[in-house]
Write a protein that holds these residues in place. Structure first.
Motif, PDB file in Angstrom:
ATOM      1  N   ARG A   1       0.833  -1.208   0.000  1.00  0.00           N
ATOM      2  CA  ARG A   1       0.000   0.000   0.000  1.00  0.00           C
ATOM      3  C   ARG A   1       0.871   1.263   0.000  1.00  0.00           C
ATOM      4  NH1 ARG A   1      -4.805   0.780  -1.996  1.00  0.00           N
ATOM      5  NH2 ARG A   1      -4.228   2.935  -2.343  1.00  0.00           N
ATOM      6  N   GLU A   2       1.899   1.268   0.862  1.00  0.00           N
ATOM      7  CA  GLU A   2       2.788   2.435   0.941  1.00  0.00           C
ATOM      8  C   GLU A   2       3.510   2.645  -0.390  1.00  0.00           C
ATOM      9  OE1 GLU A   2       4.037   2.284   5.669  1.00  0.00           O
ATOM     10  OE2 GLU A   2       5.052   1.008   4.215  1.00  0.00           O
ATOM     11  N   LEU A   3       3.896   1.527  -0.980  1.00  0.00           N
ATOM     12  CA  LEU A   3       4.604   1.603  -2.258  1.00  0.00           C
ATOM     13  C   LEU A   3       3.705   2.236  -3.312  1.00  0.00           C
ATOM     14  CD1 LEU A   3       7.362   0.761  -3.279  1.00  0.00           C
ATOM     15  CD2 LEU A   3       6.368  -1.380  -4.045  1.00  0.00           C
ATOM     16  N   ILE A   4       2.441   1.800  -3.342  1.00  0.00           N
ATOM     17  CA  ILE A   4       1.496   2.369  -4.308  1.00  0.00           C
ATOM     18  C   ILE A   4       1.343   3.865  -4.052  1.00  0.00           C
ATOM     19  CG2 ILE A   4      -0.962   2.454  -4.846  1.00  0.00           C
ATOM     20  CD1 ILE A   4      -1.009  -0.518  -4.942  1.00  0.00           C
ATOM     21  N   ASP A   5       1.267   4.240  -2.764  1.00  0.00           N
ATOM     22  CA  ASP A   5       1.144   5.664  -2.440  1.00  0.00           C
ATOM     23  C   ASP A   5       2.353   6.460  -2.921  1.00  0.00           C
ATOM     24  OD1 ASP A   5      -1.301   5.937  -1.489  1.00  0.00           O
ATOM     25  OD2 ASP A   5      -0.758   6.222   0.633  1.00  0.00           O
ATOM     26  N   LEU A   6       3.547   5.908  -2.681  1.00  0.00           N
ATOM     27  CA  LEU A   6       4.771   6.574  -3.130  1.00  0.00           C
ATOM     28  C   LEU A   6       4.734   6.775  -4.643  1.00  0.00           C
ATOM     29  CD1 LEU A   6       7.795   4.977  -1.252  1.00  0.00           C
ATOM     30  CD2 LEU A   6       7.123   7.379  -1.327  1.00  0.00           C
ATOM     31  N   ARG A   7       4.351   5.712  -5.358  1.00  0.00           N
ATOM     32  CA  ARG A   7       4.352   5.796  -6.820  1.00  0.00           C
ATOM     33  C   ARG A   7       3.291   6.755  -7.296  1.00  0.00           C
ATOM     34  NH1 ARG A   7       4.724  -0.668  -7.620  1.00  0.00           N
ATOM     35  NH2 ARG A   7       6.983  -0.882  -7.546  1.00  0.00           N
ATOM     36  N   ARG A   8       2.167   6.828  -6.587  1.00  0.00           N
ATOM     37  CA  ARG A   8       1.087   7.700  -7.025  1.00  0.00           C
ATOM     38  C   ARG A   8       1.430   9.171  -6.864  1.00  0.00           C
ATOM     39  NH1 ARG A   8      -4.564   4.923  -5.035  1.00  0.00           N
ATOM     40  NH2 ARG A   8      -4.602   3.338  -6.655  1.00  0.00           N
ATOM     41  N   HIS A   9       2.276   9.492  -5.876  1.00  0.00           N
ATOM     42  CA  HIS A   9       2.482  10.911  -5.580  1.00  0.00           C
ATOM     43  C   HIS A   9       3.896  11.399  -5.774  1.00  0.00           C
ATOM     44  CE1 HIS A   9      -1.594  11.128  -4.116  1.00  0.00           C
ATOM     45  NE2 HIS A   9      -1.380  10.041  -3.416  1.00  0.00           N
ATOM     46  N   ARG A  10       4.889  10.492  -5.743  1.00  0.00           N
ATOM     47  CA  ARG A  10       6.255  11.009  -5.663  1.00  0.00           C
ATOM     48  C   ARG A  10       7.172  10.512  -6.768  1.00  0.00           C
ATOM     49  NH1 ARG A  10       7.598  11.732   0.549  1.00  0.00           N
ATOM     50  NH2 ARG A  10       8.886  13.303  -0.458  1.00  0.00           N
ATOM     51  N   MET A  11       6.713   9.551  -7.583  1.00  0.00           N
ATOM     52  CA  MET A  11       7.589   9.043  -8.641  1.00  0.00           C
ATOM     53  C   MET A  11       6.913   9.199 -10.005  1.00  0.00           C
ATOM     54  SD  MET A  11       8.841   5.376  -7.227  1.00  0.00           S
ATOM     55  CE  MET A  11       9.577   5.145  -5.617  1.00  0.00           C
ATOM     56  N   GLY A  12       7.750   9.453 -11.013  1.00  0.00           N
ATOM     57  CA  GLY A  12       7.259   9.403 -12.382  1.00  0.00           C
ATOM     58  C   GLY A  12       8.295   8.661 -13.195  1.00  0.00           C
ATOM     59  N   MET A  13       7.844   7.944 -14.245  1.00  0.00           N
ATOM     60  CA  MET A  13       8.834   7.206 -15.025  1.00  0.00           C
ATOM     61  C   MET A  13       8.505   7.293 -16.514  1.00  0.00           C
ATOM     62  SD  MET A  13      10.488   3.528 -14.254  1.00  0.00           S
ATOM     63  CE  MET A  13      11.689   2.771 -15.321  1.00  0.00           C
ATOM     64  N   VAL A  14       9.574   7.464 -17.310  1.00  0.00           N
ATOM     65  CA  VAL A  14       9.446   7.504 -18.766  1.00  0.00           C
ATOM     66  C   VAL A  14      10.185   6.283 -19.318  1.00  0.00           C
ATOM     67  CG1 VAL A  14       9.900   8.859 -20.831  1.00  0.00           C
ATOM     68  CG2 VAL A  14       9.443  10.013 -18.670  1.00  0.00           C
ATOM     69  N   PHE A  15       9.592   5.657 -20.335  1.00  0.00           N
ATOM     70  CA  PHE A  15      10.131   4.393 -20.820  1.00  0.00           C
ATOM     71  C   PHE A  15      10.707   4.494 -22.224  1.00  0.00           C
ATOM     72  CE2 PHE A  15       6.998   3.531 -17.644  1.00  0.00           C
ATOM     73  CZ  PHE A  15       7.590   2.562 -16.870  1.00  0.00           C
ATOM     74  N   GLN A  16      11.645   3.590 -22.510  1.00  0.00           N
ATOM     75  CA  GLN A  16      12.333   3.621 -23.804  1.00  0.00           C
ATOM     76  C   GLN A  16      11.368   3.500 -24.974  1.00  0.00           C
ATOM     77  OE1 GLN A  16      15.349   0.630 -24.231  1.00  0.00           O
ATOM     78  NE2 GLN A  16      15.990   1.393 -26.236  1.00  0.00           N
ATOM     79  N   HIS A  17      10.447   2.536 -24.874  1.00  0.00           N
ATOM     80  CA  HIS A  17       9.508   2.354 -25.981  1.00  0.00           C
ATOM     81  C   HIS A  17       8.165   2.989 -25.668  1.00  0.00           C
ATOM     82  CE1 HIS A  17      12.469  -0.072 -27.946  1.00  0.00           C
ATOM     83  NE2 HIS A  17      12.625  -0.762 -26.836  1.00  0.00           N
TER      84      HIS A  17
END
Lengths: 357, 672
Positions: free
Chosen positions: A108-124
């Protein structure tokens, strides 16, 4: 500045700090690491049939900096960045994200972190083909339950930010590669994350578009001041964008430092080989190639110590005598001759350059 | 050759004998692999007295069919674990199916439906088919769908075809749902995938009748029995494609979902399912086609619709009427296939935000208009509700005349050909297969299995052959196998050259592809119609039907293999001065060979399925005959089931060997 690969003290203001992170592929790799007290030799790892994707990696990412992970395919850079976001579970080590112990975080905490504090861009690009551009961009908002009016407004903002006004209703396949990656960038920025991961974001694009996107990226960063982990296999891209570069080879960080350090003080032949083909005049500063301060006449013309050679080459080369190199408050810190500059730019052995200090 | 591909490292270390054998190529290897078989065969022929009988034939073992019969009886009559009776359960399921089946039939054709609504007039249905065609594939598909349904109306096949459709619209969604659920479970739980995939393999290599037989035991005959068999039959492809779709979602897309902060539930519904959409829709298309084909075939257990009249016409040799029904089945299959395929290949496109609702949904509007106008028309004139008989046409007399003419004028040549085939080729071949000692065949498949899949595969295929030997139907299995092998030889002899020819230009390739796609969707027993016209019954008729049916994959895989040869490799060969023949023989064929072998695998599987159906036209022995007997004789259902399982086992043996070979060869060639 010495390479930072061995554990320096943990700075409390680092956004991400990871210590001794390992990722091994093979049967029960945890037991294997335990048997070898957590630090087996790389040869022993291979001997035992494990694939070492990340080997004892330690690094810190400071607020607002662009840290580039650079390495060829299979060097472990993608695995490392996925460990930092826990898309991949590391075999061993510790990772702190904004002071939170990432590896101890619950689902749950991980999902929260990803929802608010991380962004990711992918090669393809990894766009969702069944969603429009706007729906792709606002996807992270949708999954955290933001209402649709807010989403639409935020979507328009982002579309403007990444230069795709009026394309919100298009589907990804109706866009060019460069435009698709703009959507990917837009999606990763939708939640205004603190940390921005970019996994070879421009590698799948044509050279001209790539260059344009790099400019665009620098423009965005000038506005947004994100903390960035950027992956590339292209050394010149790394040099263009990075504040600091980590070079990876077979899962190990072989050197971590500014571009100038890599060129002037390569830690291994592997790093030296990369540094050989760079345009040094764009990287080296007056400070890194200057001679002693006593060698210049006290009334000689001055150049700033942090100026890159490309910008001062004309004045140095046209000057009849050595110039004074001055730091920010005007103190003379060194001298610079034509020969210094010529040697620095055209010297065949990078390591010689640093010795001039 | 082997030395060239293996650098110095290999030559330094001493090799074991197995290593040596594994490095053999071409005819040396082939020779080695058949040697155990040849040794056994020579021993068997030279000293029949010394050869132990039990290693040759085990025909008297009939315990498996007996067990199967007892098990069926037990399931039918006893309480399982004192809780429920299997027959009651299946009866209950068929009871549940009865309601939706009645409902859809009333809506489509019978009238007196729920809510006081009558049947939908044919004008409306034809119109809706056309609108659906237009919406999914433009005016071409609209013409196709409208034209096909008009044929059904004007050739007086409307009622039967709507009964078939009413079953399909009930069973296809159910089959799709069960398949989807199974595929999803397999994608999420590794252990379930390990369980499901082998089951799917067996299910997909069982002939249609293996589904119909047990169902008819527990449910009796009729629409519900056919519907349940159809659902079971159509589940595997959907499960497989769901699994494939979910497993091939690009990692980056999954990661994009995760880094966006999706929960597991959101991952499934917002990321994985939409990303797997193309495969899911291919699955829906296959489910629909399997359901249609099986519903037609289910006429063997008394399911009404297009199949039952066709069956009767064929049995009474009314070829003209049979042909019209055959064409109706073909047209309906093509229509359903193209519509569902178009649904799957549709890509979303952006629309200007300013356009009105009406302009954005033209086909919903058109559909509604058709429904309203058509219904109103049906109120005005009964002709729009149900076309009067004297407005319908039939071409049957023409066909009857043609068949009579053929029988009269070509009787000599056709008869000679048939007799020659039977006496000179097929019977000697059958006797050859019949005299095979089972231990010899076991030695052969074990050797091939060991070579391409190691001890594990050798053990599996040996077990398969041993099962055949002990099943009580060894002779029947060989009688089936010989016909399939004969058909395989003819199919390859015809199919490979066609494939080569089709690959010589892009236009031919596309044209042949269309023909193949069309053949592929036809329900299998359509293939019997032209064959019965020419050869009546017997092994030559069966052989011809199998050849027509099984040549399709032979052509397809040859084309696939030839097309996938990298263009720069062809250019390299051309620059080396290859003639066209050399190019084919030295470059394209070796590269395409693994794919062509996979084609042969398909030919075998297709052939096995059709050889069973061909038994219906009579005159051939083997497993199909056993299964057919079981259809009419309740006491022989166990025999039928074991025979059906034998078909699956033969198919699986060939499948395991050939796919292992193709996998190894492809990785050697660096393909895929």
């Amino acid at each position: 500045m010495p390479p930072d690969a061995e554990g320096a003290a943990v700075s409390s203001d680092a956004v991400i700090s990871c210590r001794g992170v390992w990722k091994l592929y093979g049967p029960d790799p945890e037991r294997f690491l335990e048997r070898h007290d957590g630090t087996p030799a790389i040869e022993a790892v291979k001997e035992a049939g494990y694939i070492p994707a990340v080997v004892d990696a330690s690094l810190e990412v400071m607020p607002g900096e662009i840290l580039v992970l650079m390495g060829l395919s299979g060097s472990g850079k993608s695995t490392l960045v996925r460990c930092l976001s826990r898309l991949i579970e590391p075999t061993a080590g510790s990772i702190h994200f904004a002071g939170i112990d990432l590896l101890a975080a619950s689902h749950r905490e991980l999902i929260d972190l990803r929802r608010h504090r991380m962004g990711m861009v992918f090669q393809h690009f990894a766009l969702f083909p069944h969603r429009t551009v706007a729906e792709n961009i606002t996807f992270p908002l949708e999954v955290q339950g933001v209402d649709s009016a807010t989403r639409r407004a935020r979507g328009e903002e982002i579309l403007a930010l990444v230069g795709l006004e009026g394309r919100g209703g298009y589907y990804p396949r109706e866009l060019s590669g460069g435009q698709q990656q703009r959507v990917g960038i837009g999606r990763s920025l939708a939640v205004e994350p603190d940390v921005w991961f970019l996994d070879e974001p421009f590698s799948a694009l044509d050279p001209l578009i790539r260059r344009e996107m790099q400019d665009e990226f620098l423009r965005l960063q000038a506005v947004l001041h994100k903390t960035i982990v950027f992956i590339t296999h292209d050394f010149s891209e790394a040099i263009r964008l990075a504040d600091r570069i980590a070079i990876l080879y077979e899962g190990q960080i072989v050197q971590l430092g500014r571009a100038e350090d890599l060129v002037t003080q390569p830690a291994t032949d592997y790093v030296r080989a990369f540094a050989r083909d760079v345009q040094r005049d764009r990287i080296l500063t007056a400070r890194s190639v200057m001679g002693g301060p006593a060698e210049a006449a006290p009334d000689a013309a001055t150049v700033p110590a942090d100026a890159i050679l490309r910008d001062i080459a004309a004045s140095v080369l046209s000057a009849p005598e050595k110039l004074r190199v001055v730091d920010a408050d005007g103190t003379t810190v060194g001298s610079l001759s034509r020969d210094d500059v010529i040697d620095a730019i055209w010297s065949t052995d990078a390591s010689e350059v640093g010795d001039a200090v | 050759m082997a030395a060239a591909t293996e650098p110095a490292a290999g030559s330094a270390a001493p090799r074991s004998v197995t290593e040596h054998i594994r490095r053999l190529r071409g005819w040396r290897m082939a020779l080695l692999l058949v040697s155990p078989y040849v040794a056994i065969q020579v021993f068997h022929q030279a000293a029949p007295g010394l050869f132990p009988d039990f290693l040759s034939k085990l025909g008297e073992f009939r315990f498996l069919p007996d067990w199967a019969n007892e098990a069926l009886l037990y399931l039918k009559n006893e309480q399982l674990a004192g809780l429920f009776n299997v027959k009651d359960v299946t009866r209950a399921v068929s009871g549940w199916l009865e309601y939706p089946l009645d409902l859809s039939e009333q809506l489509l054709i019978a009238g007196e439906g729920p809510f006081g609504l009558g049947a939908v007039p044919w004008v409306v249905l034809v119109g809706l088919f056309a609108v659906a065609g237009a919406a999914l594939g433009g005016w071409r598909l609209a013409t196709l769908a409208g034209g096909c349904s008009l044929y059904l109306v004007f050739f007086d096949i409307w009622d039967d075809s709507m009964i078939t459709l009413s079953i399909v619209v009930v069973v296809a969604p159910l089959a799709a749902f069960f398949g989807w659920a199974a595929g999803l479970a397999a994608a999420k739980a590794k252990w379930f995938e390990g369980l499901l995939v082998p089951v799917l393999n067996v299910m997909q290599s069982m002939p249609h009748f293996s589904y119909l037989l047990p169902i008819s035991v527990f449910i009796g005959i009729g629409d519900e029995a056919g519907a349940i068999a159809t659902i079971l039959f159509a589940v595997p492809p959907m499960a497989r494609l769901t699994l494939l779709g979910l497993q091939t979602v690009p990692t980056e897309v999954l990661e994009a979902g995760l880094t966006s902060g999706c929960t597991r539930w959101q991952m499934l519904w917002k990321v994985e399912m939409p990303a797997a959409r193309p495969q899911l829709l291919v699955g829906v298309n296959q489910v629909l086609m399997q359901c249609f084909g099986m519903t037609v075939l289910a006429s063997f257990v008394g399911t009404r619709g297009l199949g039952l009249p066709l069956l009767n016409f064929l049995q009474s040799l009314r070829i003209g009427k049979a042909l019209e029904y055959g064409v109706a089945i073909v047209l309906m299959a093509i229509m359903l296939d193209r519509l569902s395929q178009a649904l799957g290949s549709r890509r979303p496109e952006h629309v200007e935000a300013s356009t009105s609702w009406l302009a954005r949904h033209p086909f919903w509007v058109a559909g509604a208009a058709v429904a309203v106008v058509g219904t109103a028309l049906a109120r005005v004139t009964d002709h729009a509700q149900l076309l009067p008989k004297n407005w319908t046409v039939s071409t049957a007399p023409v066909w009857e005349w043609l068949v009579d003419w053929v029988q009269l004028n070509l009787k000599g040549p056709l008869g000679h050909f048939r007799d020659f085939m039977i006496l000179e080729i097929l019977f000697p071949m059958r006797d050859g297969f019949g005299s095979l000692p089972w231990i010899g065949l076991l030695a052969l498949v074990a050797a091939v299995g060991w070579r391409f899949g190691g001890w594990k595969l050798a053990a599996i295929v040996s077990l398969f052959v041993a099962y055949l030997a002990f099943s009580g139907f060894w002779i029947e299995s060989m009688e089936t196998l010989y016909l399939v092998v004969a058909a395989l030889i003819v199919s390859v002899a015809i199919g490979v050259p066609i494939g080569v020819f089709a690959s010589t230009s892009a236009r031919r390739y596309a044209a042949v592809q269309v023909v193949l796609d069309t053949f592929q969707v036809l329900p299998s027993f359509i293939y019997l119609i032209p064959v019965v016209m020419l050869f009546r019954v017997g092994p030559v008729a069966a052989l011809s039907a199998i050849v027509i049916y099984a040549t399709v994959p032979a052509v397809r895989y040859t084309m696939l293999g030839l097309r996938s040869v990298p263009p720069d490799m062809i250019e390299a060969a051309e620059m080396s001065g290859c003639t066209r023949w050399q190019l084919l023989r030295k470059v394209k064929f070796p590269m395409a060979f693994p794919e062509i072998m996979l084609g042969m695998n398909q030919v075998l599987l297709f052939g096995l399925l059709l050889v069973i159906i061909s038994a219906f036209i009579g005159g051939i022995d083997g497993l199909g005959d056993e299964i057919l007997l079981a259809r009419t004789e309740q006491a022989l259902v166990g025999e039928g089931l074991v025979a059906g399982f034998n078909v699956a086992v033969i198919g699986l043996t060939a499948d395991q060997l050939i796919t292992s070979y193709a996998r190894e060869r492809k990785s050697q060639l660096g393909i895929n």
